[in-house]
Design an enzyme around this catalytic site. Structure first.
Site, PDB file in Angstrom:
ATOM      1  CG  ASN A 184      27.056 -12.701 -25.106  1.00 35.92           C
ATOM      2  OD1 ASN A 184      28.269 -12.569 -25.236  1.00 35.92           O
ATOM      3  ND2 ASN A 184      26.523 -13.428 -24.141  1.00 35.92           N
ATOM      4  CD  GLU A 200      24.029 -13.340 -20.171  1.00 37.40           C
ATOM      5  OE1 GLU A 200      24.309 -14.428 -20.666  1.00 37.40           O
ATOM      6  OE2 GLU A 200      24.117 -13.098 -18.935  1.00 37.40           O
ATOM      7  CB  CYS A 216      22.757 -12.464 -30.475  1.00 31.40           C
ATOM      8  SG  CYS A 216      21.405 -13.477 -29.870  1.00 31.40           S
ATOM      9  CD  GLU A 240      25.617 -14.604 -33.456  1.00 31.93           C
ATOM     10  OE1 GLU A 240      25.817 -15.829 -33.452  1.00 31.93           O
ATOM     11  OE2 GLU A 240      25.131 -13.998 -32.475  1.00 31.93           O
ATOM     12  CB  CYS A 270      19.900 -17.755 -31.849  1.00 28.17           C
ATOM     13  SG  CYS A 270      19.619 -16.005 -32.232  1.00 28.17           S
ATOM     14  CB  CYS A 328      21.779 -14.346 -34.943  1.00 31.64           C
ATOM     15  SG  CYS A 328      21.710 -13.170 -33.574  1.00 31.64           S
TER      16      CYS A 328
END
Length: 130
Positions: free
Chosen positions: A39, A41, A50, A52, A83, A86
């Site tokens: 990830n 940010e 993310c 993934e 999520c 994803c």
């Protein structure tokens, strides 16, 4: 390289200065190659990516298009599921029986198929208007 090793290594490189919640992911393709992501940010929260999505982007960049297995790892009390976005991204390249393993750094594990993880997935068949 194993999916777990790749995801752990990716997790360590995560850029998570705001949440301190590092996530690593890895996917295996039909050819057996492994691609990982972490990830990333951003101070403007919705602009992050993310783990993934990073793994999938690396896979696609390498010319691969089929996920046969995926793994996600995070330091959390329970295994962290991908999520919603994803899940749909994984589904784009994975079949309904594709195994998705979710792990904590402490060893807790949850394994689901893509069909279990995303029932009623939006697919290409929804776009066929003929």
């Amino acid at each position: 390289m194993s999916l777990l090793d790749a995801a752990k290594r990716a997790r360590e490189n995560a850029h998570a200065p705001y949440s301190n919640f590092k996530v690593g992911a890895a996917v295996r393709t039909a050819s057996g190659d492994v691609y990982a992501g972490c990830n990333v940010e951003n101070v403007a929260y919705p602009e992050g990516t993310c783990a993934e999505a990073g793994a999938i982007a690396a896979m696609v960049m390498a010319g691969q298009r089929e996920i046969t297995e995926a793994l996600v790892i995070a330091d959390a009390p329970l295994p962290v599921t991908p999520c919603g976005g994803c899940r749909q991204k994984l589904k784009e390249f994975a079949g309904p029986d594709t195994k998705v393993t979710m792990l904590t750094t402490g060893g807790a594990e949850l394994v689901m198929t893509m069909a279990e993880l995303l029932p009623g997935a939006f697919t290409n068949e929804h776009l066929d208007n003929t």
